[in-house]
Design an enzyme around this catalytic site. Sequence first.
Site, PDB file in Angstrom:
ATOM      1  N   GLY A  12      54.324 -26.457  26.259  1.00 15.63           N
ATOM      2  CA  GLY A  12      54.778 -25.596  27.359  1.00 15.63           C
ATOM      3  C   GLY A  12      53.758 -24.501  27.591  1.00 15.63           C
ATOM      4  O   GLY A  12      53.173 -23.979  26.640  1.00 15.63           O
ATOM      5  N   ARG A  73      52.912 -32.031  27.715  1.00 15.59           N
ATOM      6  CA  ARG A  73      53.096 -32.788  26.469  1.00 15.59           C
ATOM      7  C   ARG A  73      52.650 -34.225  26.742  1.00 15.59           C
ATOM      8  O   ARG A  73      52.841 -34.715  27.843  1.00 15.59           O
ATOM      9  CB  ARG A  73      54.563 -32.728  26.041  1.00 15.59           C
ATOM     10  CG  ARG A  73      55.040 -31.286  25.876  1.00 15.59           C
ATOM     11  CD  ARG A  73      56.448 -31.186  25.331  1.00 15.59           C
ATOM     12  NE  ARG A  73      56.774 -29.777  25.088  1.00 15.59           N
ATOM     13  CZ  ARG A  73      57.377 -29.000  25.961  1.00 15.59           C
ATOM     14  NH1 ARG A  73      57.738 -29.471  27.131  1.00 15.59           N
ATOM     15  NH2 ARG A  73      57.621 -27.727  25.677  1.00 15.59           N
ATOM     16  N   ASP A 104      53.838 -25.918  18.060  1.00 19.72           N
ATOM     17  CA  ASP A 104      53.894 -26.818  16.907  1.00 19.72           C
ATOM     18  C   ASP A 104      53.511 -28.260  17.248  1.00 19.72           C
ATOM     19  O   ASP A 104      52.788 -28.912  16.488  1.00 19.72           O
ATOM     20  CB  ASP A 104      55.245 -26.740  16.180  1.00 19.72           C
ATOM     21  CG  ASP A 104      56.431 -26.932  17.092  1.00 19.72           C
ATOM     22  OD1 ASP A 104      56.239 -27.036  18.321  1.00 19.72           O
ATOM     23  OD2 ASP A 104      57.555 -26.993  16.570  1.00 19.72           O
ATOM     24  N   THR A 128      52.621 -20.004  22.576  1.00 20.94           N
ATOM     25  CA  THR A 128      54.001 -20.435  22.847  1.00 20.94           C
ATOM     26  C   THR A 128      54.874 -19.195  22.948  1.00 20.94           C
ATOM     27  O   THR A 128      54.677 -18.239  22.184  1.00 20.94           O
ATOM     28  CB  THR A 128      54.551 -21.355  21.738  1.00 20.94           C
ATOM     29  OG1 THR A 128      55.986 -21.434  21.883  1.00 20.94           O
ATOM     30  CG2 THR A 128      54.242 -20.879  20.340  1.00 20.94           C
ATOM     31  N   ASP A 130      57.799 -19.023  21.998  1.00 20.89           N
ATOM     32  CA  ASP A 130      58.857 -19.074  20.976  1.00 20.89           C
ATOM     33  C   ASP A 130      58.601 -18.237  19.717  1.00 20.89           C
ATOM     34  O   ASP A 130      59.543 -17.935  18.981  1.00 20.89           O
ATOM     35  CB  ASP A 130      59.094 -20.525  20.537  1.00 20.89           C
ATOM     36  CG  ASP A 130      59.671 -21.380  21.653  1.00 20.89           C
ATOM     37  OD1 ASP A 130      60.182 -20.810  22.627  1.00 20.89           O
ATOM     38  OD2 ASP A 130      59.590 -22.619  21.555  1.00 20.89           O
ATOM     39  N   ASP A 132      57.392 -19.166  16.955  1.00 16.26           N
ATOM     40  CA  ASP A 132      57.942 -19.891  15.806  1.00 16.26           C
ATOM     41  C   ASP A 132      56.869 -20.549  14.939  1.00 16.26           C
ATOM     42  O   ASP A 132      57.077 -21.631  14.416  1.00 16.26           O
ATOM     43  CB  ASP A 132      58.952 -20.945  16.293  1.00 16.26           C
ATOM     44  CG  ASP A 132      58.327 -21.932  17.271  1.00 16.26           C
ATOM     45  OD1 ASP A 132      57.198 -21.687  17.741  1.00 16.26           O
ATOM     46  OD2 ASP A 132      58.962 -22.961  17.555  1.00 16.26           O
ATOM     47  N   GLY A 173      64.351 -20.903  23.492  1.00 15.67           N
ATOM     48  CA  GLY A 173      64.228 -21.013  22.040  1.00 15.67           C
ATOM     49  C   GLY A 173      65.087 -22.168  21.554  1.00 15.67           C
ATOM     50  O   GLY A 173      66.246 -21.976  21.197  1.00 15.67           O
ATOM     51  N   ARG A 174      64.527 -23.387  21.610  1.00 18.53           N
ATOM     52  CA  ARG A 174      65.268 -24.582  21.193  1.00 18.53           C
ATOM     53  C   ARG A 174      65.605 -24.542  19.713  1.00 18.53           C
ATOM     54  O   ARG A 174      66.668 -24.944  19.284  1.00 18.53           O
ATOM     55  CB  ARG A 174      64.383 -25.822  21.397  1.00 18.53           C
ATOM     56  CG  ARG A 174      64.386 -26.372  22.750  1.00 18.53           C
ATOM     57  CD  ARG A 174      63.542 -27.622  22.762  1.00 18.53           C
ATOM     58  NE  ARG A 174      62.136 -27.317  22.495  1.00 18.53           N
ATOM     59  CZ  ARG A 174      61.134 -27.913  23.101  1.00 18.53           C
ATOM     60  NH1 ARG A 174      61.373 -28.843  23.972  1.00 18.53           N
ATOM     61  NH2 ARG A 174      59.894 -27.586  22.827  1.00 18.53           N
TER      62      ARG A 174
HETATM   63  O1  F6P Z   1      58.343 -24.205  23.536  1.00 14.26           O
HETATM   64  C1  F6P Z   1      58.402 -23.405  24.651  1.00 14.26           C
HETATM   65  C2  F6P Z   1      59.654 -23.634  25.458  1.00 14.26           C
HETATM   66  O2  F6P Z   1      59.656 -22.770  26.565  1.00 14.26           O
HETATM   67  C3  F6P Z   1      60.958 -23.511  24.676  1.00 14.26           C
HETATM   68  O3  F6P Z   1      61.396 -22.179  24.508  1.00 14.26           O
HETATM   69  C4  F6P Z   1      61.893 -24.316  25.521  1.00 14.26           C
HETATM   70  O4  F6P Z   1      62.962 -24.805  24.757  1.00 14.26           O
HETATM   71  C5  F6P Z   1      61.015 -25.447  26.007  1.00 14.26           C
HETATM   72  O5  F6P Z   1      59.676 -24.967  25.940  1.00 14.26           O
HETATM   73  C6  F6P Z   1      61.307 -25.910  27.387  1.00 14.26           C
HETATM   74  O6  F6P Z   1      60.511 -27.023  27.650  1.00 14.26           O
HETATM   75  P1  F6P Z   1      60.245 -27.608  29.097  1.00 14.26           P
HETATM   76  O7  F6P Z   1      59.306 -26.673  29.796  1.00 14.26           O
HETATM   77  O8  F6P Z   1      59.646 -28.937  28.851  1.00 14.26           O
HETATM   78  O9  F6P Z   1      61.567 -27.660  29.803  1.00 14.26           O
END
Ligand code: F6P
Length: 325
Positions: A12, A73, A104, A128, A130, A132, A173-174
């Site tokens: 992301g 990704r 990660d 990121t 997050d 994390d 924050g998954r």
């Molecule tokens: O890892 C960054 C993040 O923004 C997370 O906080 C969130 O859960 C995820 O990416 C969302 O992903 P996407 O942009 O693929 O919907």
Amino acid sequence: MKPRVGILCSGGDAPGMNAALRAIVRMAIYLGYEPVGIYRGYEGLIEGQMVALEAGSVSGIIQRGGTILGAGRSARFLTPEGRAQAYHQLQKAGIDSLIVIGGDGTFRGAHTFLQEYPDIQILGLPGTIDNDLRGTDLTIGFDTAVNIAVEAIDRLRDTAAAMGRLFLVEVMGRDAGFIALHTAVASGAEAVLVPETPTDFDAIVRTLERGWQRHKSSAIIVVAEGDEVGGALQAAQELQKRFPYYEIRATVLGHIQRGGSPTATDRILATKLGAAAMERLREGASGAMVGLLGNEIVLTPFAQAVKSHAPLNSLLLRLIEILSL
Ligand code: F6P
């Protein structure tokens, strides 16, 4: 011939990635490298989508959100065939070192790639929202995301207080509650729900009842998207059952937290880490994330950086409970 370094943003996007690119590109040129931008993360690498970068290519981007290279990704990079194709593209372009900016998933990919192709040199930057990752106090983008969420909650607090309502606000924050916790503290929230701790609805009900009795005009609960209750909407439904008389609303902030101009803190962090990554690359370092711990630039092996993240600050968690009186 000058050595060529490839740079990509993966996973992301995070505010501050552009500031990192600017620092890497200009430090690379300063150190005698030829920087090459790779579009759309590992997917662009597999496709060989690259562009030679000059000092002017990164002009006027330090203040811009997103990333000029694009991010994303890549399912193909998870396969040996995809990685073989990526290696082939690097050889074809004469690139023998890479700086990858991401989280990660990005570092897991880099780790596997290095095990298969150890002649490539790779360093990572923590990009990121997050926060994390192990090996850095802050990740690039976290501060901006928290500030965006706090600003949104300040607005919600106005309408919540005017209408005497309880708002549940979902932040990103998954797997990690850092954004939720920091946002909750900075916005004076009554409670926070995070994936790291089991959600105790009885305790939340007690807090809300205490507020109700002393005629508090509003209440805010910050919910991390990865909390086991499922998110702000689910938590709102649960609480509505226990407080039929309370007007409850839920707001999901979503990707708004990832956009817009990075804060000065993120720009400075990205600049320090970007420049340091290039310097360490030239010294021969590889297989590690470049982070900032205190005032020290620290290299943490990819495999360690992505291990289950550090615990949340227990003092902050406790303070939310105590100060919600
Ligand atoms: O890892 C960054 C993040 O923004 C997370 O906080 C969130 O859960 C995820 O990416 C969302 O992903 P996407 O942009 O693929 O919907």
